[in-house]
Design an enzyme around this catalytic site. Structure first.
Site, PDB file in Angstrom:
ATOM      1  N   PRO A 122       6.619 -37.388 -21.815  1.00  0.00           N
ATOM      2  CA  PRO A 122       6.236 -38.805 -21.886  1.00  0.00           C
ATOM      3  C   PRO A 122       6.150 -39.402 -23.295  1.00  0.00           C
ATOM      4  O   PRO A 122       5.083 -39.793 -23.768  1.00  0.00           O
ATOM      5  CB  PRO A 122       4.870 -38.809 -21.199  1.00  0.00           C
ATOM      6  CG  PRO A 122       4.310 -37.456 -21.499  1.00  0.00           C
ATOM      7  CD  PRO A 122       5.495 -36.528 -21.467  1.00  0.00           C
ATOM      8  N   CYS A 123       7.297 -39.536 -23.946  1.00  0.00           N
ATOM      9  CA  CYS A 123       7.324 -40.155 -25.272  1.00  0.00           C
ATOM     10  C   CYS A 123       6.914 -41.621 -25.212  1.00  0.00           C
ATOM     11  O   CYS A 123       6.485 -42.187 -26.225  1.00  0.00           O
ATOM     12  CB  CYS A 123       8.694 -39.987 -25.908  1.00  0.00           C
ATOM     13  SG  CYS A 123      10.058 -40.629 -24.944  1.00  0.00           S
TER      14      CYS A 123
END
Length: 157
Positions: A120-121
């Site tokens: 989850p950047c």
């Protein structure tokens, strides 16, 4: 390497992988046709992404096999520790990784994340709370953060 194109609320996603796991999930711009059938080896990733967009999944369990440097993989592992519905800053991430001065390297590794949404950047924001760069476009980042933290229904009474 096998591929599948699936429809998401944010456009068409490309999933790539082999018997060792999923190595890439990326968003494609433009009108890209979806796959008629998803290869069996990619099916768990396609199913879990669909469940995520339907609001029925918060973490992913399929086998991942992203390709990158040791440092990039260390950053991606740290991204996996950011809880669903939460955010962190590049500075906080650098501190967590043990070197506050590595903020630019951490940001670069974040930007090279090959597993869109799954790693989850999009949960990494600026220290001031601003939505900073996102390879998929800031509108997608905003959508994902809102999807993960829907507004709380207020009681009228």
């Amino acid at each position: 390497m096998q591929q599948a194109y699936i429809k998401t609320p944010l456009g068409t996603a490309l999933i790539e992988g082999d018997e060792y796991g999923i190595s890439k999930i990326s968003m494609l711009d433009g009108d890209v046709p979806v796959s008629d059938a998803v290869p069996e080896i990619l099916y768990p990733a396609a199913r879990e992404l669909t469940e995520y967009f339907e609001g029925r999944r918060r973490n992913f369990t399929f086998t991942m096999n992203p390709h990158g440097t040791d440092f990039q993989k260390k950053v991606w592992q740290a991204l996996l520790q950011i809880p669903f519905g939460s955010t962190t800053s590049y500075q906080e991430l650098s501190i967590k990784l043990g070197d506050v001065k590595a903020i630019r390297a951490v940001a670069s590794a974040n930007g090279k994340n090959p597993l869109w949404i799954v790693v989850p950047c999009h949960r990494v924001i600026g220290s001031d709370g601003s939505l900073t760069g996102y390879a998929g476009g800031l509108w997608r980042k905003k959508w994902l953060l809102e999807h993960e933290t829907p507004p709380v229904q207020q009681s009228l009474f």
